[in-house]
Design a protein around this motif. Structure first.
Motif, PDB file in Angstrom:
ATOM      1  N   PHE A  31      10.490   5.200  -8.696  1.00 49.91           N
ATOM      2  CA  PHE A  31      11.759   5.908  -8.546  1.00 49.91           C
ATOM      3  C   PHE A  31      12.931   4.955  -8.759  1.00 49.91           C
ATOM      4  CE2 PHE A  31       9.333   8.973  -5.740  1.00 49.91           C
ATOM      5  CZ  PHE A  31       9.412  10.024  -6.634  1.00 49.91           C
ATOM      6  N   HIS A  32      12.695   3.662  -8.609  1.00 46.96           N
ATOM      7  CA  HIS A  32      13.736   2.654  -8.840  1.00 46.96           C
ATOM      8  C   HIS A  32      13.863   2.295 -10.322  1.00 46.96           C
ATOM      9  CE1 HIS A  32      13.210   2.311  -4.512  1.00 46.96           C
ATOM     10  NE2 HIS A  32      14.331   1.629  -4.449  1.00 46.96           N
ATOM     11  N   ASN A  80      15.317  10.343  -5.271  1.00 46.52           N
ATOM     12  CA  ASN A  80      14.056  10.898  -4.755  1.00 46.52           C
ATOM     13  C   ASN A  80      13.507  10.038  -3.628  1.00 46.52           C
ATOM     14  OD1 ASN A  80      13.608  13.158  -6.624  1.00 46.52           O
ATOM     15  ND2 ASN A  80      13.482  11.561  -8.179  1.00 46.52           N
ATOM     16  N   PHE A  81      13.645   8.743  -3.803  1.00 44.67           N
ATOM     17  CA  PHE A  81      13.191   7.784  -2.800  1.00 44.67           C
ATOM     18  C   PHE A  81      13.942   7.994  -1.491  1.00 44.67           C
ATOM     19  CE2 PHE A  81      13.677   3.560  -0.808  1.00 44.67           C
ATOM     20  CZ  PHE A  81      12.358   3.162  -0.698  1.00 44.67           C
ATOM     21  N   ASP A 118       0.835  -1.200   0.000  1.00 43.84           N
ATOM     22  CA  ASP A 118       0.000   0.000   0.000  1.00 43.84           C
ATOM     23  C   ASP A 118       0.870   1.251   0.000  1.00 43.84           C
ATOM     24  OD1 ASP A 118      -2.781   1.083   0.284  1.00 43.84           O
ATOM     25  OD2 ASP A 118      -1.916   1.984   2.073  1.00 43.84           O
ATOM     26  N   GLU A 119       2.025   1.187   0.653  1.00 41.76           N
ATOM     27  CA  GLU A 119       2.954   2.317   0.651  1.00 41.76           C
ATOM     28  C   GLU A 119       3.449   2.587  -0.764  1.00 41.76           C
ATOM     29  OE1 GLU A 119       7.346   3.618   2.405  1.00 41.76           O
ATOM     30  OE2 GLU A 119       6.507   1.672   2.924  1.00 41.76           O
ATOM     31  N   THR A 120       3.779   1.523  -1.485  1.00 42.21           N
ATOM     32  CA  THR A 120       4.295   1.680  -2.845  1.00 42.21           C
ATOM     33  C   THR A 120       3.247   2.284  -3.777  1.00 42.21           C
ATOM     34  OG1 THR A 120       5.898  -0.112  -2.691  1.00 42.21           O
ATOM     35  CG2 THR A 120       5.086   0.429  -4.882  1.00 42.21           C
ATOM     36  N   PHE A 121       2.116   1.639  -3.856  1.00 41.98           N
ATOM     37  CA  PHE A 121       1.161   1.993  -4.916  1.00 41.98           C
ATOM     38  C   PHE A 121       0.242   3.157  -4.559  1.00 41.98           C
ATOM     39  CE2 PHE A 121       2.275  -2.473  -5.846  1.00 41.98           C
ATOM     40  CZ  PHE A 121       2.810  -2.263  -7.107  1.00 41.98           C
ATOM     41  N   TRP A 132       4.155   6.138  -3.003  1.00 42.64           N
ATOM     42  CA  TRP A 132       5.355   6.326  -3.821  1.00 42.64           C
ATOM     43  C   TRP A 132       5.011   6.518  -5.294  1.00 42.64           C
ATOM     44  CZ3 TRP A 132       9.506   7.920  -1.686  1.00 42.64           C
ATOM     45  CH2 TRP A 132       9.917   7.471  -0.424  1.00 42.64           C
ATOM     46  N   GLU A 133       4.050   5.768  -5.799  1.00 37.28           N
ATOM     47  CA  GLU A 133       3.704   5.883  -7.212  1.00 37.28           C
ATOM     48  C   GLU A 133       3.065   7.231  -7.564  1.00 37.28           C
ATOM     49  OE1 GLU A 133       4.452   3.374  -9.911  1.00 37.28           O
ATOM     50  OE2 GLU A 133       5.841   3.575  -8.234  1.00 37.28           O
TER      51      GLU A 133
END
Length: 562
Positions: free
Chosen positions: A412-413, A88-89, A32-35, A38-39
């Motif tokens: 960001f990766h 950025n990450f 959930d943090e990623t999508f 972060w996205e």
């Protein structure tokens, strides 16, 4: 060693952890943090990223205002430097760690003033060696930001409870208002016991005046956040209300958070055992007897009761009370040392044993999280170090994930010109889609995407054929041919895909719970395996597998529509 020297050492360790170690080595514990964060942040910065149903204007239960401060911080680095986008990450994580560091140092100072230097130092020690806080304080999640801001709220709550100053009470609520309105509305519950205490111990006219000030502050914060989100979504958007409506008021067996899984009532108790050293948890019960801080302990208890009662449970839901657990434990430990009838020598021995136990257990857990689960961060970032061959005729390079979709760290990766795509796997829920890249940013955000729903129903439009992939990230073991489009073992044998970079990740299915949860140095593990092989493998047995970046072999056939 004096208390001041100990404080200096602890503050230095805290800085090292929050600013240097955690941003680099902490895992992403929840997709959930990623999508969901972060996205969209990558989309704001670089113009592309994955979009979840929560960001559809039809539902609008995620706040763009929450992301704007981080965008403002990393924008200059993208505008005026040539740093790789993966920075950025890390800059965002450093920002979160720095905010946490500042507020924790301030709370340490307040504990020292309102209680004692010893309690303050013990609290800081328990904060540093806190496995849950280690990863939570650099996660880009509303619950994480709420946890950090609630540290500021606790600081002013302590000042209010020791001085009865209305200004301190108002500041405590202000921190929580920001955490609740900008981040996670449920955290507002934590201030209710303090409000009751204020009304009970102050004249009615003073309470009315303070209530007016706090209401004005709440409305001002709400107006700013709602205004920003409304501009982004192109309509009136009260994200906090939408979150409350979706998760509580409109939730049932067929909708709301429960469709993503439910857990038994003791889930959070086990979670606390994993994320806090046992001595800290035991001392926290003793600390609850410190009656002068009763409003804080009631907040802690109320939070636990509310979330234990919810069928859908997640580790991040407990984040906001992590600071309270450490505070209660610090007070409890100090009380035992103060009122114990043991001689000074035995007290020193007891204190040393407890501190050593806390450091060992916390370090074992933290190292396990790093060693066992952080392979995706380095594996995806390796794309910055390799150059694909024979791809001059296509515009974008697709990096695909099937059964490992939920381990993707962030776009960001991915270097410029690379995009994450999903291929068929056994997952039958709703995958994220893509933010459109061909229209202006605000128009993209305001457009209702196709194939979205809030019932976690699968949408075939979110996946691509494997022939469209240049790279695939997966674990090296046999997959389920009936549901997975990519089988690493078979593809390697057929020389269709080559491994270009691999890292080790824990094989959860073939590892025991203690092996997954705690790290034991190899020299000790080997000794135990020789002396008690059966018992050790039954309790701690841990297996690893390769987590790899695969590149399509140059001679492998592909069918791509140009």
């Amino acid at each position: 060693m004096t208390c001041k020297k100990i404080s200096f050492l602890l503050v230095t360790l805290l800085f090292t952890s929050r600013i240097i170690l955690q941003p680099r080595y902490s895992l992403i514990s929840d997709c959930d943090e990623t999508f969901n964060y972060w996205e969209p942040l990558n989309f704001l910065v670089r113009g592309f990223g994955k979009q979840t149903w929560e960001y559809s204007p039809e539902y609008s239960i995620r706040s763009w205002a929450f992301l704007l401060p981080f965008y403002a911080i990393i924008y200059p680095f993208n505008k005026f430097t040539e740093l790789e986008s993966v920075w950025n990450f890390y800059i965002t994580r450093i920002t979160l760690g720095l905010l946490s560091f500042i507020l924790e140092v301030q709370l340490h100072s307040e504990i020292k003033k309102s209680m004692s230097h010893r309690v303050a130092n013990i609290w800081l020690l328990f904060q540093i060696f806190n496995p849950g806080y280690f990863h939570a304080s650099v996660e880009l999640l509303p619950s994480s930001v709420a946890m950090i801001l609630y540290i500021g709220s606790i600081k002013y709550a302590l000042r209010y409870l020791s001085t009865n100053k209305s200004s301190s009470f108002t500041m405590s609520l202000t921190f929580n208002f920001i955490a609740g309105i900008l981040g996670w509305p449920f955290v507002l519950v934590l201030s209710l016991p303090l409000c009751v205490h204020y009304v009970f111990y102050n004249p009615i006219i003073v309470s009315i005046r303070t209530a007016f000030d706090c209401t004005l502050m709440l409305l001002s914060i709400s107006a700013v956040v709602i205004g920003i989100d409304s501009i982004f979504y192109g309509k009136f958007a009260s994200v906090s209300w939408n979150i409350l409506f979706y998760n509580v008021l409109n939730a049932d067996e067929n909708s709301g958070p429960n469709i993503f899984g439910v857990e038994p009532w003791y889930y959070y108790l086990l979670n606390l055992v994993l994320n806090f050293p046992l001595p800290v948890l035991l001392f926290s019960f003793v600390g609850l007897t410190h009656v002068s801080l009763a409003p804080l302990w009631i907040s802690f208890t109320l939070w636990m009761v509310i979330f234990i009662m919810q069928p859908h449970k997640e580790e991040r839901f407990l984040y906001p009370i992590y600071g309270l657990v450490s505070l209660s434990a610090a007070i409890g430990f100090s009380k035992l040392l103060t009122f114990s009838k043991l001689c000074k020598l035995l007290k020193k021995v007891l204190k040393s044993i407890v501190i050593l136990a806390v450091i060992i257990q916390a370090s074992s857990r933290i190292i396990a999280l790093i060693v066992n689960y952080t392979a995706p961060l380095d594996t995806f970032a390796e794309l910055y170090n390799i150059t694909p061959s024979g791809l001059n005729d296509i515009e974008l390079i697709n990096v695909c994930a099937g059964r490992e979709w939920y381990h993707f760290p962030s776009s960001f990766h991915l270097p410029d010109g690379y995009r994450l795509q999903f291929i068929k796997s056994g997952f039958d829920g709703l995958l994220p889609g893509n933010f459109p890249e061909s229209i202006p940013l605000l128009e993209t955000i305001r457009t209702i995407p196709e194939g979205m729903n809030n019932l976690n129903k699968f949408d075939a439009g979110k996946i691509v054929e494997i022939d469209e992939c240049t790279y695939i990230v997966d674990m090296v073991d046999n997959s389920n041919k009936a549901v997975d489009a990519f089988n690493p073992i078979e593809e390697i044998e057929n020389q269709k895909w080559n491994r270009v970079f691999c890292n080790q990740i824990i094989d959860v299915d073939h590892s025991k719970i203690l092996g997954r949860a705690f790290y034991v140095p190899p020299i000790i593990a080997d000794f135990m395996n020789k002396k008690l092989p059966s018992l050790w493998n039954r309790m701690y047995g841990v297996q690893f597998t390769d987590y790899c970046l695969f590149e399509r072999a140059e001679n492998a056939p592909r069918e791509i529509d140009i």
